[in-house]
Write a protein that holds these residues in place. Structure first.
Motif, short mmCIF file in Angstrom:
data_model
loop_
_atom_site.label_atom_id
_atom_site.label_comp_id
_atom_site.label_asym_id
_atom_site.label_seq_id
_atom_site.Cartn_x
_atom_site.Cartn_y
_atom_site.Cartn_z
N VAL A 259 0.82 -1.20 0.00
CA VAL A 259 0.00 0.00 0.00
C VAL A 259 0.86 1.26 0.00
CG1 VAL A 259 -0.19 0.18 2.51
CG2 VAL A 259 -2.04 1.05 1.06
N GLN A 260 2.11 1.14 0.46
CA GLN A 260 2.99 2.31 0.52
C GLN A 260 3.66 2.63 -0.82
OE1 GLN A 260 2.41 3.91 2.95
NE2 GLN A 260 2.91 3.04 4.95
N LYS A 261 3.39 1.85 -1.83
CA LYS A 261 3.98 2.12 -3.14
C LYS A 261 3.54 3.49 -3.67
CE LYS A 261 4.60 -2.67 -4.69
NZ LYS A 261 4.23 -3.70 -5.70
N ARG A 262 2.37 3.93 -3.24
CA ARG A 262 1.90 5.25 -3.70
C ARG A 262 2.83 6.36 -3.22
NH1 ARG A 262 -0.76 7.47 0.73
NH2 ARG A 262 -1.07 5.99 2.44
N LEU A 263 3.41 6.18 -2.01
CA LEU A 263 4.36 7.17 -1.50
C LEU A 263 5.66 7.13 -2.30
CD1 LEU A 263 3.86 6.68 2.36
CD2 LEU A 263 2.78 8.36 0.85
N ALA A 264 6.13 5.92 -2.59
CA ALA A 264 7.36 5.79 -3.37
C ALA A 264 7.17 6.37 -4.77
CB ALA A 264 7.77 4.32 -3.45
N TRP A 265 5.97 6.21 -5.34
CA TRP A 265 5.71 6.77 -6.67
C TRP A 265 5.82 8.29 -6.63
CZ3 TRP A 265 6.16 6.73 -11.45
CH2 TRP A 265 5.33 7.45 -12.33
N ARG A 266 5.33 8.90 -5.57
CA ARG A 266 5.46 10.37 -5.43
C ARG A 266 6.95 10.75 -5.37
NH1 ARG A 266 1.19 11.32 -0.45
NH2 ARG A 266 -0.68 10.48 -1.49
N ASP A 267 7.72 9.97 -4.62
CA ASP A 267 9.15 10.28 -4.49
C ASP A 267 9.87 10.15 -5.82
OD1 ASP A 267 8.54 10.53 -1.82
OD2 ASP A 267 9.36 8.58 -1.25
N PHE A 268 9.54 9.12 -6.59
CA PHE A 268 10.21 8.92 -7.87
C PHE A 268 9.78 9.97 -8.90
CE2 PHE A 268 12.13 5.35 -6.15
CZ PHE A 268 12.95 4.72 -7.07
N ARG A 269 8.55 10.45 -8.81
CA ARG A 269 8.16 11.57 -9.66
C ARG A 269 8.95 12.82 -9.30
NH1 ARG A 269 1.80 12.19 -9.53
NH2 ARG A 269 2.36 13.91 -10.91
N LEU A 270 9.21 13.00 -8.00
CA LEU A 270 10.03 14.13 -7.56
C LEU A 270 11.45 13.98 -8.07
CD1 LEU A 270 10.13 16.70 -5.82
CD2 LEU A 270 10.66 15.25 -3.84
N LEU A 271 11.97 12.74 -8.05
CA LEU A 271 13.31 12.49 -8.60
C LEU A 271 13.36 12.83 -10.09
CD1 LEU A 271 16.17 11.27 -8.57
CD2 LEU A 271 15.12 9.02 -8.84
N ARG A 272 12.34 12.43 -10.84
CA ARG A 272 12.31 12.72 -12.26
C ARG A 272 12.30 14.24 -12.50
NH1 ARG A 272 14.21 10.50 -16.47
NH2 ARG A 272 15.19 12.55 -16.46
N ALA A 273 11.50 14.95 -11.69
CA ALA A 273 11.45 16.42 -11.84
C ALA A 273 12.80 17.03 -11.52
CB ALA A 273 10.37 16.98 -10.92
N ALA A 274 13.51 16.50 -10.52
CA ALA A 274 14.83 17.03 -10.17
C ALA A 274 15.82 16.77 -11.30
CB ALA A 274 15.32 16.40 -8.87
N LEU A 275 15.77 15.59 -11.90
CA LEU A 275 16.67 15.30 -13.02
C LEU A 275 16.38 16.20 -14.22
CD1 LEU A 275 16.69 11.39 -12.85
CD2 LEU A 275 18.63 12.91 -12.39
N ASP A 276 15.13 16.60 -14.35
CA ASP A 276 14.74 17.49 -15.45
C ASP A 276 14.91 18.97 -15.11
OD1 ASP A 276 14.08 15.24 -16.91
OD2 ASP A 276 11.95 15.32 -16.39
#
Length: 279
Positions: A259-276
């Motif tokens: 159920v916590q995968k939704r939190l990790a997905w938010r973090d990885f979207r933040l990582l993608r934004a930082a890389l961009d």
């Protein structure tokens, strides 16, 4: 009838099962029914008379044994171990030198219970570096980080934001598997910390992703648990510049708590934004 090849495969499968279960050593050549033995009455024995010991002749005072250099002994104190590790790590100039140093380093007892050194995987020239906690059984067998189920999940998480092992560098704060997949002790982390810090310096990434609480606390200094720390960027000093370290949940935790995968997905979207360059 089974062939010798079938018997050999069965034995290897049985050994793999015991290793996965954390049974790292055999105590006897034959199995014992400890419960059955406990039910058998123990015969009474009379205490034996102590043997007569003749007086020993006078001996010359023994000389003190020469002290070993710490890098040659796994029994040295953790503080000495960490200092020795830091001095040795600072002398390395390439990732290849650092890996060779770790392969010959005897200051962490985990080296003697692990099968392989698990140094790194991926592209050391990548902009992002993922750092986990310690290898598991699959990683110990293969010699690379994140090779089991948690590694497969990490690959899918990276793929969701356009990354793979050719565009990321992956390591752990402890490069040897703790017996039975237990958590590494604070002393073991302290000894290995100079090596992962030097590994990060030599890889020189633009972003660091701390997978789980141990990696986050070790690299950022925060005392917060991962559920509080995740989704935040922490400053990380890298030579003469400062980069950002993003805390997120470890894939092994996500396998236990889907159920916590939704939190990790938010973090990885933040990582993608930082890389961009957008975060």
């Amino acid at each position: 009838m089974t062939s010798p090849a079938d018997d050999e495969r069965d034995l290897i499968s049985l050994l793999d099962f015991h290793i996965e279960s954390g049974a790292d050593a055999a105590l006897d050549e034959r199995p014992h029914d400890r419960f059955g033995e406990a039910e058998e009455p123990t015969p009474e024995r009379r205490p034996a008379a102590p043997p007569r010991v003749p007086p020993e002749p006078a001996r010359a005072p023994a000389r003190a044994a020469p002290q070993r250099t710490f890098g040659q002994s796994a029994a040295a104190k953790p503080d000495e171990a960490a200092g020795d590790a830091r001095a040795r790590a600072a002398e390395t100039r390439t990732l290849e030198e650092l890996e060779a140093l770790l392969a010959g380093f005897d200051g962490c007892p985990l080296k003697f219970t692990a099968k392989n050194l698990v140094f790194a995987d991926g592209n050391p020239a990548a902009r992002v570096m993922f750092v986990g906690e310690a290898p598991g059984a699959d990683e110990d067998r293969v010699g690379k980080p994140f090779m089991g189920r948690s590694g497969q999940l990490l690959d899918r998480m990276m793929a969701a934001i356009g990354l793979d092992r050719s565009s990321a560098y992956i390591a752990n704060i402890v490069p040897w598997r703790p017996p039975g997949n237990r958590n590494p002790t604070p002393q073991e982390v302290s000894v290995c910390r100079p090596f992962i810090e030097r590994q990060i310096e030599l890889a020189d990434p633009d972003l660091i992703v701390c997978l789980g609480s141990p990696a986050t606390q070790t690299l950022t200094g925060t005392k917060d648990g991962i559920l509080k720390a995740r989704g935040r960027f922490y400053p990380y000093r890298l030579g003469d510049r400062e980069v950002r370290a993003l805390a997120t949940l470890h894939p092994a935790y996500l396998l236990r708590q889907p159920v916590q995968k939704r939190l990790a997905w938010r973090d990885f979207r933040l990582l993608r934004a930082a890389l961009d360059g957008k975060a």
